[in-house]
Design an enzyme around this catalytic site. Sequence first.
Site, PDB file in Angstrom:
ATOM      1  N   ALA A 136     -31.048 -21.588   0.538  1.00 52.79           N
ATOM      2  CA  ALA A 136     -32.312 -21.143   1.141  1.00 52.79           C
ATOM      3  C   ALA A 136     -32.329 -19.655   1.452  1.00 52.79           C
ATOM      4  CB  ALA A 136     -32.573 -21.937   2.424  1.00 52.79           C
ATOM      5  N   ARG A 170     -28.159  -8.660   0.933  1.00 54.12           N
ATOM      6  CA  ARG A 170     -27.232  -7.636   0.440  1.00 54.12           C
ATOM      7  C   ARG A 170     -27.449  -7.296  -1.034  1.00 54.12           C
ATOM      8  NH1 ARG A 170     -22.247 -10.883   3.035  1.00 54.12           N
ATOM      9  NH2 ARG A 170     -23.862 -12.509   2.974  1.00 54.12           N
ATOM     10  N   GLN A 219     -35.900 -25.445   4.208  1.00 55.80           N
ATOM     11  CA  GLN A 219     -35.362 -24.940   5.479  1.00 55.80           C
ATOM     12  C   GLN A 219     -36.199 -23.725   5.879  1.00 55.80           C
ATOM     13  OE1 GLN A 219     -31.721 -22.759   5.345  1.00 55.80           O
ATOM     14  NE2 GLN A 219     -31.227 -23.091   7.492  1.00 55.80           N
ATOM     15  N   THR A 258     -26.058 -21.459   7.917  1.00 55.59           N
ATOM     16  CA  THR A 258     -25.538 -22.479   6.988  1.00 55.59           C
ATOM     17  C   THR A 258     -25.411 -23.849   7.657  1.00 55.59           C
ATOM     18  OG1 THR A 258     -23.345 -21.569   7.501  1.00 55.59           O
ATOM     19  CG2 THR A 258     -24.319 -20.922   5.409  1.00 55.59           C
ATOM     20  N   GLY A 295     -14.942 -15.640   5.420  1.00 55.49           N
ATOM     21  CA  GLY A 295     -14.378 -16.305   6.591  1.00 55.49           C
ATOM     22  C   GLY A 295     -12.908 -16.626   6.316  1.00 55.49           C
ATOM     23  N   ASN A 313     -22.531 -11.935  -3.188  1.00 58.06           N
ATOM     24  CA  ASN A 313     -23.339 -11.363  -2.113  1.00 58.06           C
ATOM     25  C   ASN A 313     -23.954 -10.021  -2.507  1.00 58.06           C
ATOM     26  OD1 ASN A 313     -22.839 -13.468  -0.194  1.00 58.06           O
ATOM     27  ND2 ASN A 313     -20.765 -12.666  -0.023  1.00 58.06           N
ATOM     28  N   ARG A 360     -38.186 -12.863 -36.351  1.00 61.55           N
ATOM     29  CA  ARG A 360     -38.861 -13.359 -35.149  1.00 61.55           C
ATOM     30  C   ARG A 360     -39.037 -14.877 -35.235  1.00 61.55           C
ATOM     31  NH1 ARG A 360     -43.973  -9.809 -35.450  1.00 61.55           N
ATOM     32  NH2 ARG A 360     -44.649 -11.194 -33.771  1.00 61.55           N
ATOM     33  N   LYS A 410     -41.895 -13.197 -39.355  1.00 66.48           N
ATOM     34  CA  LYS A 410     -42.374 -14.051 -38.251  1.00 66.48           C
ATOM     35  C   LYS A 410     -42.971 -15.291 -38.893  1.00 66.48           C
ATOM     36  CE  LYS A 410     -46.117 -14.849 -36.882  1.00 66.48           C
ATOM     37  NZ  LYS A 410     -47.562 -14.908 -36.592  1.00 66.48           N
ATOM     38  N   ALA A 418     -46.511  -3.352 -58.851  1.00 66.99           N
ATOM     39  CA  ALA A 418     -46.146  -2.502 -57.712  1.00 66.99           C
ATOM     40  C   ALA A 418     -47.380  -1.771 -57.189  1.00 66.99           C
ATOM     41  CB  ALA A 418     -45.077  -1.508 -58.137  1.00 66.99           C
TER      42      ALA A 418
HETATM   43  C1  UD1 Z   1     -20.260 -17.893   3.828  1.00 71.40           C
HETATM   44  C2  UD1 Z   1     -19.331 -18.469   4.896  1.00 71.40           C
HETATM   45  C3  UD1 Z   1     -17.984 -17.750   4.786  1.00 71.40           C
HETATM   46  C4  UD1 Z   1     -17.416 -17.889   3.394  1.00 71.40           C
HETATM   47  C5  UD1 Z   1     -18.415 -17.404   2.343  1.00 71.40           C
HETATM   48  C6  UD1 Z   1     -17.914 -17.755   0.955  1.00 71.40           C
HETATM   49  C7  UD1 Z   1     -20.766 -19.111   6.770  1.00 71.40           C
HETATM   50  C8  UD1 Z   1     -21.236 -18.739   8.119  1.00 71.40           C
HETATM   51  N1  UD1 Z   1     -19.908 -18.255   6.208  1.00 71.40           N
HETATM   52  O1  UD1 Z   1     -20.501 -16.537   4.121  1.00 71.40           O
HETATM   53  O2  UD1 Z   1     -17.061 -18.312   5.710  1.00 71.40           O
HETATM   54  O3  UD1 Z   1     -16.196 -17.166   3.298  1.00 71.40           O
HETATM   55  O4  UD1 Z   1     -19.683 -18.049   2.531  1.00 71.40           O
HETATM   56  O5  UD1 Z   1     -18.766 -17.288  -0.025  1.00 71.40           O
HETATM   57  O6  UD1 Z   1     -21.130 -20.152   6.272  1.00 71.40           O
HETATM   58  N2  UD1 Z   1     -27.964 -20.330   3.335  1.00 71.40           N
HETATM   59  C9  UD1 Z   1     -28.979 -21.221   3.594  1.00 71.40           C
HETATM   60  N3  UD1 Z   1     -29.633 -21.159   4.776  1.00 71.40           N
HETATM   61  C10 UD1 Z   1     -29.297 -20.266   5.741  1.00 71.40           C
HETATM   62  C11 UD1 Z   1     -28.255 -19.352   5.475  1.00 71.40           C
HETATM   63  C12 UD1 Z   1     -27.601 -19.416   4.261  1.00 71.40           C
HETATM   64  O7  UD1 Z   1     -29.312 -22.062   2.749  1.00 71.40           O
HETATM   65  O8  UD1 Z   1     -29.928 -20.284   6.800  1.00 71.40           O
HETATM   66  C13 UD1 Z   1     -27.276 -20.394   2.034  1.00 71.40           C
HETATM   67  C14 UD1 Z   1     -27.400 -19.101   1.258  1.00 71.40           C
HETATM   68  O9  UD1 Z   1     -28.558 -19.136   0.424  1.00 71.40           O
HETATM   69  C15 UD1 Z   1     -26.112 -19.070   0.456  1.00 71.40           C
HETATM   70  C16 UD1 Z   1     -25.135 -19.892   1.280  1.00 71.40           C
HETATM   71  O10 UD1 Z   1     -25.892 -20.574   2.247  1.00 71.40           O
HETATM   72  O11 UD1 Z   1     -26.272 -19.675  -0.811  1.00 71.40           O
HETATM   73  C17 UD1 Z   1     -24.086 -19.015   1.962  1.00 71.40           C
HETATM   74  O12 UD1 Z   1     -24.753 -18.017   2.705  1.00 71.40           O
HETATM   75  P1  UD1 Z   1     -24.269 -16.512   2.682  1.00 71.40           P
HETATM   76  O13 UD1 Z   1     -25.205 -15.712   3.494  1.00 71.40           O
HETATM   77  O14 UD1 Z   1     -24.010 -16.075   1.320  1.00 71.40           O
HETATM   78  O15 UD1 Z   1     -22.895 -16.639   3.488  1.00 71.40           O
HETATM   79  P2  UD1 Z   1     -21.647 -15.658   3.411  1.00 71.40           P
HETATM   80  O16 UD1 Z   1     -21.889 -14.508   4.305  1.00 71.40           O
HETATM   81  O17 UD1 Z   1     -21.286 -15.381   2.024  1.00 71.40           O
HETATM   82 MG    MG Z   2     -22.255 -15.671   0.285  1.00 69.18          MG
END
Ligand code: UD1
Ligand code: MG
Length: 490
Positions: free
Chosen positions: A17, A22, A80, A86, A146, A234, A340, A358, A430
């Site tokens: 979602a 970034r 969402q 997450t 993380g 990211n 094409r 084509k 021709a």
């Molecule tokens: C997350 C993890 C981190 C891990 C990393 C690996 C968390 C808090 N952190 O960080 O520990 O090392 O992934 O790649 O989970 N999303 C939603 N709804 C939300 C927020 C996010 O669906 O409200 C989805 C995003 O679209 C994405 C995924 O969750 O596909 C992860 O979110 P992202 O912001 O990329 O988390 P990271 O900072 O990469």
């Molecule tokens: Mg991520």
Amino acid sequence: MLLTMSNHDLAVIVLAAGKGTRLKSSLAKVLHRAGGRTLAEHIVRACAPLKARDTIVVVGHQADQVASVVEPLGAVTVLQQPQNGTGHAAQVAKRALGRAKFALVLPGDAPLVRTETLKALMATHRSGNASATILSAVVADPSGYGRIVRKSETAVSAIVEESQLTDEQREINEINSAIYCFTLEDLWPALAQVKPNNKHHEIYLTDAIAVISGKGQTVLAEVAADPREVLGCNTRADLAEVDRIFREWKRSALMDAGVTIQLPETVLIDPEVTAGEDTVIEAGVQLLGKTKLGVRCSVKTGSVIVDSNIGDDVKVETHSLVVESRLENGATVGPFARLRTGTQVKSGGRIGNFVETKKAVIGEGAKVPHLTYLGDAKVGPKTNIGAGTITCNYDGFQKHPTTIGKGVFIGSDSVLVAPVRIGDHAYVAAGSTITENVPADSLGIGRGRQVNKPGWAAKKRRELAAAQNPRKSSRPSARKKSPRRAKRRR
Ligand code: UD1
Ligand code: MG
């Protein structure tokens, strides 16, 4: 109680979602492409062989577009809104869950994960009778991810996000992939206890780990054998790196299957492309979409083939573009050809340099060697199309067909005004503009008759020279030149 996990009890939950701030893009993160597919599609495809009872994709940013990518693959979507992290995304997915006992939760931005790795993660979860099993990876540079905090060699106590690390934890190089297997009856109560204790005021799924572990329930972490599989996208740099890895894996698979690839790192091949043994792909080639190549083909440097069907022993010479076309066994195309949509070159047919086609069918052994446009045209077997031939298929309103029979010879620089038919074994002189059908075995000539004017060119040159140099011609002596001198100068 020993929990058993059958796929009937499994749900897949993909968290997709987020916006992907970034990336600095107007396109939602999971709609970005790497390795020839959107990130969302990669993840859903990797999970498909698990045959989970539900595949739920949590959508938010550009929800409709994400749904249009994942729903044809059998996933259902839940919205969402707003995106509160997450953990919140996982809670939202609960709405769409059936009677699953276990969930494989994946982020939408880690597309390199392989089905085998997911199966191994589930097996660990089952055999370890765990409440949560994390797919982790040991990496040289853990920044941005993380970290896995272990309380023993086997058990995990917490996941700590980058922004909350202590100096000591910063040294940990085991990272969270954000891919987990949860026992749902243990996940939901833990998530309910998670507070948005971070600067974004989000509910982190990662914080559920400490809650589960704190209750004395088992949290395991399985280290991915290949840490590249857990790379998250990211940033644009992450996307480029993930794309590079996908391309490398695809090329390796084709090389293992007997395809030669020169300077492999310069060659781009989409995931669904196939190629037969002893086919040679030169540097800088792109094979895209659903392209299929037979055995012993050669695709020379700089050529791009998209969604095309290529038989055996086909040669695509340098810098040719082939789109939605079919090249039968032994056909030759290029160099510098543009085929094409709807072009078909039958067995042994040949399309040469600077030819555009084509919706054109080139018959068996027919040749279109140079500088030609064939649109909405049918060329019979063994026919030769001279250099510079153009089919005028468009009258400004509609497209019209040109049908050329077998064994025909179209002279160079001919213009065939469609609709028009050239019968079998006919000749077109021709430089003709052909507006009427040419019957079989006939000669069609459609051009002005040639007239030669002796001496015309020499006279013209003298006039032009005089006009260019008026001073010479305006001198008094020149003006009063004797008839004899004038004659000599002529
Ligand atoms: C997350 C993890 C981190 C891990 C990393 C690996 C968390 C808090 N952190 O960080 O520990 O090392 O992934 O790649 O989970 N999303 C939603 N709804 C939300 C927020 C996010 O669906 O409200 C989805 C995003 O679209 C994405 C995924 O969750 O596909 C992860 O979110 P992202 O912001 O990329 O988390 P990271 O900072 O990469
Ligand atoms: Mg991520």
